[in-house]
Design a protein around this motif. Sequence first.
Motif, PDB file in Angstrom:
ATOM      1  N   TRP A   5      -5.130 -16.382   5.833  1.00  0.00           N
ATOM      2  CA  TRP A   5      -4.794 -16.470   7.271  1.00  0.00           C
ATOM      3  C   TRP A   5      -3.855 -17.946   7.074  1.00  0.00           C
ATOM      4  O   TRP A   5      -3.053 -18.030   7.972  1.00  0.00           O
ATOM      5  N   ALA A   6      -4.152 -18.787   6.049  1.00  0.00           N
ATOM      6  CA  ALA A   6      -3.440 -19.734   5.762  1.00  0.00           C
ATOM      7  C   ALA A   6      -2.283 -19.612   4.747  1.00  0.00           C
ATOM      8  O   ALA A   6      -1.117 -20.153   5.170  1.00  0.00           O
ATOM      9  N   GLY A   7      -2.274 -18.589   3.980  1.00  0.00           N
ATOM     10  CA  GLY A   7      -1.272 -18.417   2.912  1.00  0.00           C
ATOM     11  C   GLY A   7      -0.078 -17.404   3.332  1.00  0.00           C
ATOM     12  O   GLY A   7       1.031 -17.548   3.051  1.00  0.00           O
ATOM     13  N   ASP A   8      -0.778 -16.366   3.813  1.00  0.00           N
ATOM     14  CA  ASP A   8       0.100 -15.301   4.456  1.00  0.00           C
ATOM     15  C   ASP A   8       1.408 -15.399   5.257  1.00  0.00           C
ATOM     16  O   ASP A   8       2.444 -14.852   5.148  1.00  0.00           O
ATOM     17  N   PRO A   9       1.173 -16.239   6.261  1.00  0.00           N
ATOM     18  CA  PRO A   9       2.309 -16.716   7.050  1.00  0.00           C
ATOM     19  C   PRO A   9       3.447 -17.335   6.256  1.00  0.00           C
ATOM     20  O   PRO A   9       4.750 -17.127   6.315  1.00  0.00           O
ATOM     21  N   TYR A  10       2.997 -18.124   5.151  1.00  0.00           N
ATOM     22  CA  TYR A  10       4.130 -18.646   4.184  1.00  0.00           C
ATOM     23  C   TYR A  10       4.778 -17.427   3.365  1.00  0.00           C
ATOM     24  O   TYR A  10       5.986 -17.800   2.935  1.00  0.00           O
ATOM     25  N   VAL A  11       4.114 -16.561   2.907  1.00  0.00           N
ATOM     26  CA  VAL A  11       4.605 -15.408   2.154  1.00  0.00           C
ATOM     27  C   VAL A  11       5.675 -14.826   2.947  1.00  0.00           C
ATOM     28  O   VAL A  11       6.746 -14.382   2.538  1.00  0.00           O
ATOM     29  N   ARG A  12       5.235 -14.543   4.302  1.00  0.00           N
ATOM     30  CA  ARG A  12       6.253 -13.629   5.052  1.00  0.00           C
ATOM     31  C   ARG A  12       7.383 -14.607   5.254  1.00  0.00           C
ATOM     32  O   ARG A  12       8.713 -14.105   5.580  1.00  0.00           O
ATOM     33  N   ALA A  13       7.551 -15.916   5.346  1.00  0.00           N
ATOM     34  CA  ALA A  13       8.442 -16.860   5.555  1.00  0.00           C
ATOM     35  C   ALA A  13       9.381 -17.182   4.099  1.00  0.00           C
ATOM     36  O   ALA A  13      10.387 -17.740   4.260  1.00  0.00           O
ATOM     37  N   GLY A  14       8.871 -16.636   3.225  1.00  0.00           N
ATOM     38  CA  GLY A  14       9.607 -16.545   1.812  1.00  0.00           C
ATOM     39  C   GLY A  14       9.184 -18.053   0.970  1.00  0.00           C
ATOM     40  O   GLY A  14       9.754 -18.430   0.223  1.00  0.00           O
ATOM     41  N   ARG A  15       8.199 -18.686   1.692  1.00  0.00           N
ATOM     42  CA  ARG A  15       7.869 -20.130   0.868  1.00  0.00           C
ATOM     43  C   ARG A  15       6.757 -20.044  -0.087  1.00  0.00           C
ATOM     44  O   ARG A  15       6.454 -21.049  -0.895  1.00  0.00           O
ATOM     45  N   LEU A  16       6.004 -19.151  -0.135  1.00  0.00           N
ATOM     46  CA  LEU A  16       4.826 -18.727  -1.032  1.00  0.00           C
ATOM     47  C   LEU A  16       4.922 -17.329  -1.476  1.00  0.00           C
ATOM     48  O   LEU A  16       5.533 -16.611  -0.752  1.00  0.00           O
ATOM     49  N   VAL A  17       4.296 -17.191  -2.668  1.00  0.00           N
ATOM     50  CA  VAL A  17       4.243 -15.764  -3.139  1.00  0.00           C
ATOM     51  C   VAL A  17       2.788 -15.735  -3.744  1.00  0.00           C
ATOM     52  O   VAL A  17       2.137 -16.682  -4.336  1.00  0.00           O
ATOM     53  N   LYS A  18       2.144 -14.431  -3.603  1.00  0.00           N
ATOM     54  CA  LYS A  18       0.996 -14.196  -3.930  1.00  0.00           C
ATOM     55  C   LYS A  18       0.932 -13.997  -5.524  1.00  0.00           C
ATOM     56  O   LYS A  18       1.598 -13.410  -6.175  1.00  0.00           O
ATOM     57  N   VAL A  19       0.014 -14.876  -6.278  1.00  0.00           N
ATOM     58  CA  VAL A  19      -0.224 -14.660  -7.990  1.00  0.00           C
ATOM     59  C   VAL A  19      -1.088 -13.929  -8.068  1.00  0.00           C
ATOM     60  O   VAL A  19      -2.406 -13.828  -7.503  1.00  0.00           O
ATOM     61  N   CYS A  20      -1.215 -13.137  -9.222  1.00  0.00           N
ATOM     62  CA  CYS A  20      -2.183 -12.158  -9.409  1.00  0.00           C
ATOM     63  C   CYS A  20      -2.266 -11.270  -8.538  1.00  0.00           C
ATOM     64  O   CYS A  20      -3.542 -11.123  -8.062  1.00  0.00           O
ATOM     65  N   PRO A  21      -1.322 -10.585  -8.091  1.00  0.00           N
ATOM     66  CA  PRO A  21      -1.387  -9.874  -6.573  1.00  0.00           C
ATOM     67  C   PRO A  21      -2.467  -9.066  -6.634  1.00  0.00           C
ATOM     68  O   PRO A  21      -3.048  -8.410  -5.508  1.00  0.00           O
ATOM     69  N   GLY A  22      -2.951  -8.176  -7.747  1.00  0.00           N
ATOM     70  CA  GLY A  22      -3.785  -7.172  -7.857  1.00  0.00           C
ATOM     71  C   GLY A  22      -5.331  -7.504  -7.681  1.00  0.00           C
ATOM     72  O   GLY A  22      -6.255  -6.747  -7.596  1.00  0.00           O
ATOM     73  N   PHE A  23      -5.730  -9.004  -7.665  1.00  0.00           N
ATOM     74  CA  PHE A  23      -7.061  -9.601  -7.332  1.00  0.00           C
ATOM     75  C   PHE A  23      -7.131 -10.260  -6.056  1.00  0.00           C
ATOM     76  O   PHE A  23      -6.137 -10.961  -5.711  1.00  0.00           O
ATOM     77  N   ARG A  24      -8.219 -10.316  -5.816  1.00  0.00           N
ATOM     78  CA  ARG A  24      -8.573 -11.324  -4.546  1.00  0.00           C
ATOM     79  C   ARG A  24      -9.695 -12.009  -5.203  1.00  0.00           C
ATOM     80  O   ARG A  24     -10.501 -11.627  -6.049  1.00  0.00           O
ATOM     81  N   LEU A  25     -10.150 -13.379  -4.610  1.00  0.00           N
ATOM     82  CA  LEU A  25     -11.219 -14.053  -5.018  1.00  0.00           C
ATOM     83  C   LEU A  25     -12.452 -13.879  -4.027  1.00  0.00           C
ATOM     84  O   LEU A  25     -12.025 -14.015  -2.899  1.00  0.00           O
ATOM     85  N   THR A  26     -13.365 -13.578  -4.599  1.00  0.00           N
ATOM     86  CA  THR A  26     -14.791 -13.219  -3.786  1.00  0.00           C
ATOM     87  C   THR A  26     -15.889 -14.260  -4.510  1.00  0.00           C
ATOM     88  O   THR A  26     -15.681 -15.222  -5.119  1.00  0.00           O
ATOM     89  N   SER A  27     -17.117 -13.858  -3.683  1.00  0.00           N
ATOM     90  CA  SER A  27     -18.275 -14.079  -4.373  1.00  0.00           C
ATOM     91  C   SER A  27     -18.338 -13.881  -5.745  1.00  0.00           C
ATOM     92  O   SER A  27     -17.939 -12.801  -5.994  1.00  0.00           O
ATOM     93  N   SER A  28     -19.613 -14.461  -6.110  1.00  0.00           N
ATOM     94  CA  SER A  28     -20.063 -13.629  -7.380  1.00  0.00           C
ATOM     95  C   SER A  28     -20.377 -12.231  -7.364  1.00  0.00           C
ATOM     96  O   SER A  28     -20.484 -11.609  -8.274  1.00  0.00           O
ATOM     97  N   THR A  29     -20.713 -11.865  -5.999  1.00  0.00           N
ATOM     98  CA  THR A  29     -21.182 -10.519  -5.950  1.00  0.00           C
ATOM     99  C   THR A  29     -20.162  -9.508  -5.388  1.00  0.00           C
ATOM    100  O   THR A  29     -20.390  -8.454  -4.635  1.00  0.00           O
ATOM    101  N   GLY A  30     -18.811 -10.033  -5.267  1.00  0.00           N
ATOM    102  CA  GLY A  30     -17.708  -9.094  -4.738  1.00  0.00           C
ATOM    103  C   GLY A  30     -17.438  -9.308  -3.172  1.00  0.00           C
ATOM    104  O   GLY A  30     -16.878  -8.378  -2.483  1.00  0.00           O
ATOM    105  N   GLN A  31     -18.382 -10.085  -2.355  1.00  0.00           N
ATOM    106  CA  GLN A  31     -18.060 -10.502  -1.029  1.00  0.00           C
ATOM    107  C   GLN A  31     -16.827 -11.110  -0.572  1.00  0.00           C
ATOM    108  O   GLN A  31     -16.765 -12.279  -1.215  1.00  0.00           O
ATOM    109  N   ASP A  32     -16.283 -10.854   0.451  1.00  0.00           N
ATOM    110  CA  ASP A  32     -15.367 -11.647   1.092  1.00  0.00           C
ATOM    111  C   ASP A  32     -15.901 -12.681   1.984  1.00  0.00           C
ATOM    112  O   ASP A  32     -17.117 -12.410   2.675  1.00  0.00           O
ATOM    113  N   PRO A  33     -15.391 -13.901   1.995  1.00  0.00           N
ATOM    114  CA  PRO A  33     -15.780 -14.925   2.842  1.00  0.00           C
ATOM    115  C   PRO A  33     -15.699 -14.640   4.338  1.00  0.00           C
ATOM    116  O   PRO A  33     -14.944 -13.672   4.800  1.00  0.00           O
ATOM    117  N   GLN A  34     -16.354 -15.489   5.198  1.00  0.00           N
ATOM    118  CA  GLN A  34     -15.826 -15.575   6.529  1.00  0.00           C
ATOM    119  C   GLN A  34     -15.910 -16.605   7.147  1.00  0.00           C
ATOM    120  O   GLN A  34     -16.586 -17.846   6.572  1.00  0.00           O
TER     121      GLN A  34
END
Length: 299
Positions: free
Chosen positions: A244-273
């Motif tokens: 929610w913080a980075g994607d608006p800047y990706v759409r604006a062309g100011r940031l790019v996702k790095v290692c795009p096939g990976f996302r960062l999770t908990s050690s058990t693979g859970q997404d945060p909230q």
Amino acid sequence: MALDMLREIQAFVSVAHKRSFVAAARSLGRSPSSVTRAVQALEDNAGAKLLNRSASTVTLTEAGERLLPHAERLLDVQRDAADELAALSGTAQGWIRFAAPELLSQQVLPQVLAEFSQRHPQVTLDVQFSDVALDPLQGKFDFVIRGAFAQSSELIGYPLWRYRRYLYASPDYLARAGMPEHPEALERHAVILHTAPRILKAWHFYRDGQITSLRPHPRLRLSSGGAVLQSALAGAGIARLADWAGDPYVRAGRLVKVCPGFRLTSSTGQDPQMHALYPAGELPARVRELLQTLRLAPP
């Protein structure tokens, strides 16, 4: 209780909590001079000095230490009475005091608070932005907003929204340093690390049911989420950000996702909230409505 006396007590309690007349005035929506006059009037009525003032700090005197818990209880009674009146009139009024991560001061919250204030002009919002994990009981907040993963405690958790974390960098940085396709390539890159509320020993990268854990070796360590984002935008390196913080800047062309096939999770693979934490007990209706508004805020 006379209105003037109530304003004096509010000023004293706010200065006592924030250790600053300027910060207290800002939180109360008043001028520093009016807060100073209010505290002086309370000291005159009490016949005792309540605060020690110096050029760099404000501390409680012995009399101030003794008065503070009684003043806090008086404000609690006044607040409860305002809640009851609001319930009878059907109009939200009174104070909402909460804490939130600093990055939310740049994204999400400005729009939410503006719209909420327009709908409820008799509600006063007092927001403390901090990346430190503040305690709503100790800080006397209605609630605190935290990201990542809720930790068990005597506090009640109110889920706001789920999100995902990715790595981001500016196009300028990637043009200079190249695009890493796998987390292991980060060893050759400038990494920006957010050090608050705690320093993570490892980043966990999830892809296709598999987790790769790596310990980041940062080039830049920052205690502010907003500073992490701005540093990534400035081309200082690669940062871990919420979508929610980075994607608006990706759409604006100011940031790019790095290692795009990976996302960062908990050690058990859970997404945060994002979630709000508050002490056990009934929340005032105005607080419940603000939490419901926040739950619907992000894209």
